[in-house]
Design an enzyme around this catalytic site. Structure first.
Site, PDB file in Angstrom:
ATOM      1  N   ASP A  23      -9.562 -37.577 -21.819  1.00  0.00           N
ATOM      2  CA  ASP A  23      -8.740 -38.413 -20.793  1.00  0.00           C
ATOM      3  C   ASP A  23      -8.659 -39.722 -21.214  1.00  0.00           C
ATOM      4  O   ASP A  23      -9.411 -40.259 -22.002  1.00  0.00           O
ATOM      5  CB  ASP A  23      -9.613 -38.372 -19.519  1.00  0.00           C
ATOM      6  CG  ASP A  23      -9.741 -36.992 -19.027  1.00  0.00           C
ATOM      7  OD1 ASP A  23      -8.740 -36.196 -19.076  1.00  0.00           O
ATOM      8  OD2 ASP A  23     -10.412 -36.904 -18.057  1.00  0.00           O
ATOM      9  N   ASP A  63      -4.175 -29.096 -10.577  1.00  0.00           N
ATOM     10  CA  ASP A  63      -5.632 -29.407  -9.984  1.00  0.00           C
ATOM     11  C   ASP A  63      -5.975 -28.530  -8.646  1.00  0.00           C
ATOM     12  O   ASP A  63      -5.248 -28.760  -7.795  1.00  0.00           O
ATOM     13  CB  ASP A  63      -5.762 -30.918  -9.687  1.00  0.00           C
ATOM     14  CG  ASP A  63      -5.657 -31.694 -10.901  1.00  0.00           C
ATOM     15  OD1 ASP A  63      -6.010 -31.215 -12.011  1.00  0.00           O
ATOM     16  OD2 ASP A  63      -5.031 -32.966 -10.871  1.00  0.00           O
TER      17      ASP A  63
END
Lengths: 198, 252
Positions: free
Chosen positions: B11, B130
């Protein structure tokens, strides 16, 4: 030694250039026929769709140029498929260097995914392209179409059925996998191609 | 034999690797290029870079960073975060990304998927979902880095996206992400058994056994994790040896 990478409307061309750079080798990405003709080695890469790619090559007469080349030529992924006689991808007539035909993977059972994405073994390795590459080494594949087995097969891989993961005829070589993304094994194969006698 | 893939995820925020717990509490975890090169040398099968602030702050993914990564590493990698237009995709692919991952923009305008697939090929279009399991026991799609709930069921969205042309699905369980308590096996298996594209399971991997479970019970084609690799809690070579000994097809 001069190396050209054939530029056309397909993806992943930069990745091949960067892989060569990592090996300390400079290359030129071009669609200029004179530069391609004059190169010591020609790489014909590509990720994309067969009929669109062939149409582009024909428009620029690159189809006739590629088949006429006398120096070592390496087709990668779609590049290899375009060197075959015919592709089932949108019923496309290809360059006809290799007699093998390009067919679509058909998932035969639940859990078999198409396209094949990931690392698979390469076996029955032949020719100096695979010098120093152990049988059943892993290479990285991303493809929904495959070339069948034939007289020009110099590597096989098994996905749904055995198929040609590499082909060779005279000065023309093709690999279905991506040597530029296949870690140390891929680097060895690229190095071997660069070492071929012109 | 086609092998299962182990995918470290980096990330990215402001050019650094970061990691949060349940999408919050962001911590610094190092230089992404050095980490990427380390993972490639350790036998990672692919890498994923997600620019986690891109959607929220309307930032474009850091093309310079992608270019540096492409020069350095010799395995495939996916880039995601804030991708909306064909131009966004083209510049990432030209800088050496192998695949791009789309999430919120694809949900808000599903024609994004078909347009990208037609122009660049399904093989380079990864749909990131997600997912959160709510108290009604259904899995819902969340957007904007997990901040916005939708009424869409994960299985429905995944099917729709595959029909539109995505080549892979990166499924992150928000319930499991960062907990190190294991992957979401049920929803992963449900997608993998019902869809013709590879499923990358993400969120919750904490031990080697969790990876075994997600490949066997979860039927995942690939498993993604971040913090356990960044903080050296699980080493990729050890993990791959373990899976190999358990009979999982894996690249050693």
């Amino acid at each position: 030694m001069s190396i050209t990478i054939v530029q056309y409307n397909a993806g992943n061309i930069q990745s091949v250039l960067y892989a060569l750079e990592r090996l300390g080798v400079a290359a030129t990405v071009t669609d200029d026929p004179a530069m391609i003709q004059a190169a010591d080695k020609v790489i014909f890469p590509g990720v994309g769709e067969a009929s669109t790619a062939m149409a582009y090559l024909k428009e620029r007469n690159l189809d006739q140029l590629i088949v006429s080349l006398k120096q070592p030529v390496l087709g990668i992924c779609l590049g290899m498929q375009l060197m075959c006689g015919h592709s089932a991808e949108n019923d496309t007539t290809c360059l006809g260097i290799f007699e093998e035909q390009v067919l679509a993977f058909k998932a035969t059972e639940v859990g078999i995914k198409v396209p094949q994405i990931g690392w698979n073994n390469i076996a029955n390795l032949k020719t100096e392209l695979f010098n120093g590459v152990p049988e059943n080494s892993f290479a990285y594949f991303v493809h929904g179409f495959y070339a069948g087995l034939g007289d020009n097969t110099i590597a096989t891989t098994d996905y749904i059925q055995p198929y040609s993961s590499a082909l060779q005829k005279n000065n023309f070589y093709g690999v279905q996998f991506h040597p530029e993304k296949s870690a140390a094994v891929g680097e060895q194969i690229i190095q071997n191609f660069l070492s071929l006698k012109s | 034999m086609l092998t299962k893939r182990i995918i470290p995820c980096l990330d990215i925020k402001d050019g650094r690797t970061v990691k949060g717990v349940n999408f919050e509490h962001i911590k610094d975890a190092g230089d992404p290029i050095e980490l990427a090169a380390l993972y490639a040398s350790q036998g990672a099968d692919e890498l994923v870079f997600l620019d986690i602030t891109a959607t929220v702050e309307q930032r474009k993914t850091l093309n310079v960073l992608v270019n540096q990564i492409a020069h350095r590493i010799n395995i495939p990698f996916t880039v995601g975060g804030g991708i909306k237009t064909e131009a966004d995709v083209r510049v990432l692919l030209q800088n050496g990304a192998d695949k791009i991952s789309i999430n919120t923009a694809a949900f808000l305008d599903p024609t994004t998927i078909s347009r990208f697939a037609k122009q660049f090929g399904s093989q380079c279009i990864v749909l990131a979902i997600d997912a959160k399991c709510e108290s009604d026991n259904n899995w819902y799609v969340y957007l904007n880095g997990g901040r916005t709930k939708t009424d869409k069921l994960v299985a429905d969205w995944a099917r729709e996206a595959v029909d539109l042309g995505v080549g892979e699905i990166l499924l992150t369980s928000m319930n499991h992400d960062g907990t190190k308590q294991g992957f979401a096996l049920d929803i992963t298996a449900q997608l993998s058994e019902n869809l013709p594209v590879p499923i990358i399971a993400s969120g919750g991997g904490g031990t080697e056994a969790h990876f075994l479970d997600v490949f066997t019970k979860g039927k995942a084609d690939a498993a993604l994790a971040a913090s356990i690799f960044h903080y050296k809690e699980v080493a990729i070579p050890d993990l791959k040896q373990y899976l190999n000994q358990k009979g999982i097809a894996i690249r050693i």
